[in-house]
Design an enzyme around this catalytic site. Structure first.
Site, short mmCIF file in Angstrom:
data_model
loop_
_atom_site.label_atom_id
_atom_site.label_comp_id
_atom_site.label_asym_id
_atom_site.label_seq_id
_atom_site.Cartn_x
_atom_site.Cartn_y
_atom_site.Cartn_z
N ASP A 446 0.83 -1.21 0.00
CA ASP A 446 0.00 0.00 0.00
C ASP A 446 0.86 1.26 0.00
O ASP A 446 2.07 1.22 0.29
CB ASP A 446 -0.92 -0.03 1.24
CG ASP A 446 -2.26 0.64 1.01
OD1 ASP A 446 -2.35 1.49 0.10
OD2 ASP A 446 -3.21 0.34 1.75
N ASP A 510 -10.99 1.86 -3.27
CA ASP A 510 -11.53 1.50 -1.96
C ASP A 510 -13.05 1.51 -1.97
O ASP A 510 -13.68 1.19 -0.96
CB ASP A 510 -11.05 2.51 -0.90
CG ASP A 510 -9.65 2.17 -0.40
OD1 ASP A 510 -9.16 1.08 -0.71
OD2 ASP A 510 -9.05 3.02 0.29
C1 GLA Z 1 -5.79 1.85 2.26
C2 GLA Z 1 -6.22 0.76 1.30
C3 GLA Z 1 -7.28 -0.09 1.94
C4 GLA Z 1 -6.77 -0.67 3.25
C5 GLA Z 1 -6.28 0.45 4.16
C6 GLA Z 1 -5.58 -0.11 5.37
O1 GLA Z 1 -6.80 2.77 2.46
O2 GLA Z 1 -6.65 1.31 0.10
O3 GLA Z 1 -7.67 -1.12 1.07
O4 GLA Z 1 -5.74 -1.59 2.97
O5 GLA Z 1 -5.36 1.29 3.49
O6 GLA Z 1 -5.13 0.88 6.21
#
Ligand code: GLA
Length: 708
Positions: A446, A510
């Site tokens: 990420d 997301d």
């Molecule tokens: C980001 C990602 C999510 C999740 C969060 C975890 O927002 O896009 O899918 O993994 O971090 O903190």
């Protein structure tokens, strides 16, 4: 001298390039081409004279320089220590490369003491064109590089529209169409990642091109950091495209005797509309860009723990989640954020990549063993480039943080300076140790903060940060070649070909609200083949929008990508579990086709989206119709299945679990005569006349299997 590179089997494209000392090296044409066998040398470019212009105006060379009379943005901008800044190639050499379909062009400016080598590779089979340029500093002082486009590409005359995607968090890949006008078009990002706002890919289309008709040029830049794409209108009416790394002041110096190579620019062209160019862009990724592992492997069904538990990690509860996931048919269990030292919320612990003993007193091993005993692979979330002030790493090494830990935070976090070798070394050791200590098959990598402040050398350091990331990923991949990696950046903020050369999947957004997600997936479709574009079934009430949707819609939308779950499956009723298991089984039956089949979309009219994926051998197809809005209820529509074999007979059958009793009348209307055992239809009919359907009810979907 003139050169012609030609490729593609029946939908042919060609690159025509001319090079001579007097006029320089120029792309005369990259676009559709009728016949590779009888291609004649292209017509020589002529200078068209007009009042109030230079007598001898510069032509659109591969690298029109500053200060030469070129009437648009230069393709190279630099400053030498002694003040030299002009580039005008006086010496040009062009010759075929060693590989079939390759061409190398060298342009030299003796006064600037610079040599620019442009390398073209046109694949004879798939027609994709790869271009990269290398600038050599032949002087004795450093060159401060401000801009180097991979090339200046005059667009085919038929390019009338820019089809681009703009976006934001939870709203990635929103398609926008605008005419190519007489002013410049500009698209750039300065965030230190390819970004939600300006994904480095664009389509340039003949005005009025649709899913199946019209000429379309696809452009994708294999770079995960700051980039710029621009199109300038020339006084003679032509348009010139430039794509390159966006450079901040002082961040890229090419030292005396050194060379700088641009990232690859990928171009594809088709005379068969948006679907045609999409097929070509998917093919070039599958054949040339992506790491070998994952190319044709079935994409496993994921369960990601994020929306099920967030930071509330309890190994026993997670074990029960894994039990339920396995029972549904899930094949990979991905433990998201919240597993490491003191990470109880998003304000702390980034940087400390050791298992939290408070929540995992026996480490991750018992959970991993349970997951694996259930027949699933174990995956783990990491965000190695980032750091929280409240972390052991920040306390130990404040000098590793960009901007020395001063300035703005984003999601309470800062960014480690990956231009520093000790930082890369530390991160490699941390992730390597995790992978050595545990049987982890997958990393969700990420990146949740944009870059601000400065690198250790005082420059913006965005360019070096991206190179540092690539070096880290490449080293980890070499050490752990079997581990797959997913690129995530607050959803789809880093879903570019630079990452896809190193990763096996991207997390597109997301936003798990299927109504919005369907549009996001449709916008991403030309740039991301379905097998890399992660798409999950979220909870009934979407966490990012609050909208409540039924399971069948969420599952049908997830069929558009690499299928996964991101909900608390422990809470499902027996009926819901049965339905979800049926959708997973359907995905597994079709994933091979999704990963390499012909994709056909119908350009949406605003309230529904359609996607047909047809097997390469034309033996079967999957049709997914998603009704997003509720404009006109009960509307009949007709969809053709253009890639089927007209000589075969097919059975058309509504797919997925039976509709719930209350929804049966609407579902039966949408399923029409294809409900139940289905109906036999001739291929010619499906190719030409298509299926006549009633659109599903608002915010519902209907799926058909077409088999022979
Ligand atoms: C980001 C990602 C999510 C999740 C969060 C975890 O927002 O896009 O899918 O993994 O971090 O903190």
């Amino acid at each position: 001298m003139e050169f012609l590179l030609c490729g593609g089997t029946d939908d042919r494209v060609a690159l025509c390039l001319a090079a001579d000392a007097e006029r320089g090296a120029r792309v005369l044409w990259f676009g559709d081409w009728p016949d590779c066998e009888t291609a004649a040398a292209p017509a020589p470019a002529s200078r068209q004279r007009w009042g109030a212009r230079l007598d001898d105006a510069p032509l659109a060379t591969l690298c029109p320089g500053a200060g030469t009379g070129w009437p648009a943005a230069p393709a190279l901008e630099f400053l030498r220590a002694d003040g030299r800044w002009r580039f005008e190639a006086g010496h040009v050499v062009a010759e075929p490369g060693a590989e079939p379909g390759s061409l190398r062009v060298l342009q030299t400016d003796a006064a600037a003491e610079l040599a620019l080598e442009t390398h073209f590779q046109l694949d004879p089979d798939d027609g994709s064109l790869r271009v990269a340029a290398t600038l050599a500093n032949d002087g004795t002082d450093a060159v401060d590089l401000r801009w180097l486009a991979v090339l200046a590409l005059p667009l085919p005359h038929w390019c009338g529209e820019v089809i681009e995607t703009r976006g934001d968090w939870c709203a990635e890949f929103q398609r926008e169409v605008r005419p190519l006008g007489s002013s410049s078009w500009l698209r750039e990002t300065r965030e230190g990642r390819s970004s939600h706002r300006a994904h480095p890919g664009v389509l340039l289309a003949e005005a009025g091109a649709d899913a199946r008709r019209g000429r379309v040029l696809g452009v994708q830049f294999a770079w995960s950091g700051d980039h710029r794409m621009r199109i300038d209108a020339l006084p003679d009416g032509r348009h010139v495209l430039q794509v390159g790394v966006l450079l901040h002041p002082g961040e890229l110096r090419v030292e005396a005797g050194e060379r700088h190579r641009t990232p690859d620019l990928w171009l594809a062209c088709s005379g068969r509309g948006l679907d045609g160019v999409t097929a070509r862009m998917h093919a070039l990724q599958r054949r040339h860009v992506r790491p070998a592992r994952g190319q044709r492997q079935p994409r496993p069904v994921h369960l990601n723990t994020w929306e099920a538990v967030y930071f509330d990690h309890d190994p026993e509860a997670l074990g029960r989640l894994a039990d339920c996931a396995a029972a549904l048919g899930v094949e990979r269990f991905v433990l998201d954020d919240g597993w490491f030292l003191g990470r109880t919320d998003d304000a702390r612990a980034l940087g400390d990549w050791s298992v939290d003993p408070a929540r995992y007193p026996d480490g991750l091993t018992p959970l991993i063993d349970r997951v694996r005993a259930l027949g699933m692979e174990f995956g783990l979330w990491v965000e190695p480039e980032m750091i929280n002030d409240d972390s052991e790493l920040a306390r130990a090494h404040p000098e590793w943080i960009r901007g020395a830990g001063e300035g703005r935070t984003g999601r309470s976090q800062r960014v480690l300076d990956l231009t520093l070798a000790p930082v890369r070394e530390h991160l490699f050791a941390a992730v390597d140790a995790l992978l050595r200590a545990h049987p982890i098959g997958y990393l969700k990598w990420d990146h949740n903060r944009t870059l601000t402040e400065t690198a250790a050398d005082g420059s913006a350091g965005h360019y070096g940060q991206t190179l540092g990331l690539y070096a880290l990923l490449d080293r980890l991949r070499a050490a752990h070649p079997a581990v797959e990696i997913e690129s995530c950046a607050s959803g789809g903020g880093r879903a570019d070909l630079g990452m896809l050369a190193r990763c096996h999947r991207v997390w597109v957004s997301d936003c798990n609200d299927p109504v919005l997600r369907a549009r996001i997936m449709a916008g991403a479709s030309p740039f991301l083949p379905p097998e890399v574009a992660g798409c999950h079934v979220g909870p009934a009430r979407a966490h990012t929008t609050g909208r409540v949707t039924d399971l069948d819609l969420r599952a049908a939308v997830a069929l558009w990508g690499a299928f996964g779950l991101e909900l608390d499956v422990r809470e499902l009723t027996a009926v819901e579990s049965g339905r979800l298991a049926a959708w997973i089984a359907l995905y597994k039956r079709w994933r091979e086709v999704l990963a390499c089949g012909h994709l056909s979309t119908q350009v949406p009219d605003g309230d529904h989206l359609v996607r047909v994926v047809t097997a390469l051998d034309r033996s079967r197809a999957l049709l997914v119709v998603v009704r997003t809005d509720d404009a006109a209820p009960g509307r009949p529509v007709r969809f053709a299945l253009p890639d089927l074999d007209p000589r075969r007979r097919y059975r058309v059958q509504r797919a997925g679990p039976d509709p719930e009793p209350a929804l049966r009348p609407a579902a039966l209307a949408a399923g029409g005569p294809w409900s139940g055992p289905g109906t036999e239809v001739g291929g010619a009919w499906l190719v030409s006349a298509g299926l006549q359907l009633q659109l599903p009810a608002p915010q519902r979907a209907v799926v058909f299997e077409v088999t022979s």
